[in-house]
Design a protein around this motif. Structure first.
Motif, PDB file in Angstrom:
ATOM      1  N   ASP A 163       0.855  -1.179   0.000  1.00 48.54           N
ATOM      2  CA  ASP A 163       0.000   0.000   0.000  1.00 48.54           C
ATOM      3  C   ASP A 163       0.896   1.235   0.000  1.00 48.54           C
ATOM      4  O   ASP A 163       1.823   1.352   0.813  1.00 48.54           O
ATOM      5  CB  ASP A 163      -0.882  -0.011   1.250  1.00 48.54           C
ATOM      6  N   MET A 172       0.529   4.412   0.831  1.00 51.42           N
ATOM      7  CA  MET A 172       0.555   5.253   2.026  1.00 51.42           C
ATOM      8  C   MET A 172       1.350   4.591   3.148  1.00 51.42           C
ATOM      9  O   MET A 172       2.164   5.248   3.823  1.00 51.42           O
ATOM     10  CB  MET A 172      -0.868   5.567   2.486  1.00 51.42           C
ATOM     11  N   PRO A 178      -1.529   8.570  -9.023  1.00 50.29           N
ATOM     12  CA  PRO A 178      -2.529   7.852  -8.223  1.00 50.29           C
ATOM     13  C   PRO A 178      -3.875   7.750  -8.930  1.00 50.29           C
ATOM     14  O   PRO A 178      -4.290   8.671  -9.648  1.00 50.29           O
ATOM     15  CB  PRO A 178      -2.644   8.712  -6.965  1.00 50.29           C
ATOM     16  N   TYR A 198      -9.656   5.968  -7.275  1.00 48.63           N
ATOM     17  CA  TYR A 198     -10.000   5.000  -6.226  1.00 48.63           C
ATOM     18  C   TYR A 198      -9.097   3.789  -6.385  1.00 48.63           C
ATOM     19  O   TYR A 198      -8.673   3.454  -7.491  1.00 48.63           O
ATOM     20  CB  TYR A 198     -11.465   4.551  -6.326  1.00 48.63           C
ATOM     21  N   GLU A 255      -6.596  -2.099   1.880  1.00 50.76           N
ATOM     22  CA  GLU A 255      -6.528  -0.690   2.270  1.00 50.76           C
ATOM     23  C   GLU A 255      -7.224   0.170   1.208  1.00 50.76           C
ATOM     24  O   GLU A 255      -7.054  -0.036   0.015  1.00 50.76           O
ATOM     25  CB  GLU A 255      -5.067  -0.241   2.424  1.00 50.76           C
ATOM     26  N   LYS A 256      -7.980   1.148   1.671  1.00 50.53           N
ATOM     27  CA  LYS A 256      -8.760   1.973   0.742  1.00 50.53           C
ATOM     28  C   LYS A 256      -7.990   3.226   0.356  1.00 50.53           C
ATOM     29  O   LYS A 256      -7.406   3.896   1.207  1.00 50.53           O
ATOM     30  CB  LYS A 256     -10.101   2.349   1.382  1.00 50.53           C
ATOM     31  N   TRP A 257      -7.982   3.542  -0.935  1.00 49.55           N
ATOM     32  CA  TRP A 257      -7.400   4.787  -1.434  1.00 49.55           C
ATOM     33  C   TRP A 257      -8.496   5.600  -2.103  1.00 49.55           C
ATOM     34  O   TRP A 257      -9.170   5.123  -3.018  1.00 49.55           O
ATOM     35  CB  TRP A 257      -6.286   4.509  -2.445  1.00 49.55           C
ATOM     36  N   GLN A 315      -6.896  11.590   0.359  1.00 49.49           N
ATOM     37  CA  GLN A 315      -5.578  11.173   0.821  1.00 49.49           C
ATOM     38  C   GLN A 315      -4.397  11.791   0.093  1.00 49.49           C
ATOM     39  O   GLN A 315      -3.264  11.706   0.574  1.00 49.49           O
ATOM     40  CB  GLN A 315      -5.486   9.638   0.753  1.00 49.49           C
TER      41      GLN A 315
END
Length: 297
Positions: free
Chosen positions: A186, A188, A208, A211, A218-220, A225
């Motif tokens: 991930d 982040m 990036p 979504y 893990e959510k982006w 973010q």
């Protein structure tokens, strides 16, 4: 700080061309093969008829009714599932890229990004640093990673999807390169660890998605973010010799948003450029395909 606002399109492609666009689709040539697929930004009319499109195309992507990002490729002429194309520029960058028809309409390449591959090569060639370190986040199939490696960088390539990291490795090998560091993680989580470790990079590349999901779910979400991620990037970018490329494809974002994000998180910005990336079809219609902000010292 002088602001330079640009609309950029690649000028060195031999193995790619946008033939026509419109009707929410685009008709493209990749090497020997021509495909048609959905394009939500192409809201104007086609310049060619649908019959002419189907006559030219080797394959057409038919999207699912309930999910426009998924569907099936319909073979109209004989076309392999996998093939290769080349990209080169007059400054000596030469890379080979593997393409494939996927169930998400993508084929492993965003051709408009060639302007950033050229920028990466130019930035590294001007840097008075032996083996500069480059971090490519959300790196997808790794054309930017291979371009950086070909320019002499030590490259860390990160993506959350193991299959596209494998695809990237094939691109590296096809291009006659070796030694890229592959990370499935991930973004982040990884960059937070790099801040704690005190690691620094001479180049950071971010492309990036709007979504996404990390390898452990893990959510982006881009708008929630990206500001925090740029704060972290500012902590790991080498202060003396560096470049940063932020590229985003979101229908709701402009390059002004990208500029505000970068300027609010980086204390020193030299030689900034911002604007849109686009491809131009045979009929001089310009198809916008993302916004960027980049700088270098």
């Amino acid at each position: 700080m002088k602001e330079i606002i640009l609309s950029l399109t690649p000028t060195h492609w031999q193995d790619y061309e946008l033939i026509d666009s419109g009707g929410f689709e685009k008709l493209e040539r990749f090497g020997e093969f021509i495909i048609s697929r959905p394009e939500p930004q192409a809201i104007w009319d086609r310049s060619m008829t649908e019959a002419e499109w189907r006559e030219k195309a080797h394959a057409h992507f038919a999207k699912e009714k309930n999910n426009p990002e998924k569907g099936q490729w319909k073979e109209l002429k004989k076309i392999p599932h996998n093939w290769q194309i080349d990209y080169g520029n007059p400054s000596g960058l030469n890379i080979k890229l593997n393409l494939a028809l996927t169930s998400f309409k993508h084929i492993g390449l965003f051709p408009e990004q060639a302007v950033n591959w050229d920028y990466i090569q130019e930035s590294l060639s001007q840097m008075p640093v032996k083996n500069p370190k480059v971090l490519n986040l959300f790196a997808y199939t790794g054309a930017a990673s291979v371009a950086a490696k070909a320019a002499g960088a030590e490259v860390t390539h990160l993506d959350a999807v193991k299959q596209v990291v494998t695809w990237s490795r094939h691109n590296m090998e096809a291009s006659g390169q070796s030694g890229i560091r592959w990370v499935v993680d991930d973004a982040m989580k990884y960059i937070k660890r790099e801040v704690r470790r005190g690691n620094k990079y001479h180049g950071i590349i971010l492309d990036p998605p709007a979504y996404g999901r990390g390898p452990d779910g893990e959510k982006w979400i881009l708008e929630e973010q990206i500001n925090e991620m740029l704060k972290l990037c500012a902590e790991i970018l080498e202060p003396e010799h560096h470049f940063l490329i932020l590229n985003m494809y979101s229908l709701s974002f402009s390059s002004i948003i990208a500029a505000n994000l970068v300027k609010s998180n980086f204390k020193e910005i030299n030689n900034p450029e911002q604007g849109e990336l686009y491809l131009e079809d045979h009929f001089h219609k310009k198809l916008p395909l993302g916004i960027f902000y980049r700088f270098r010292k």
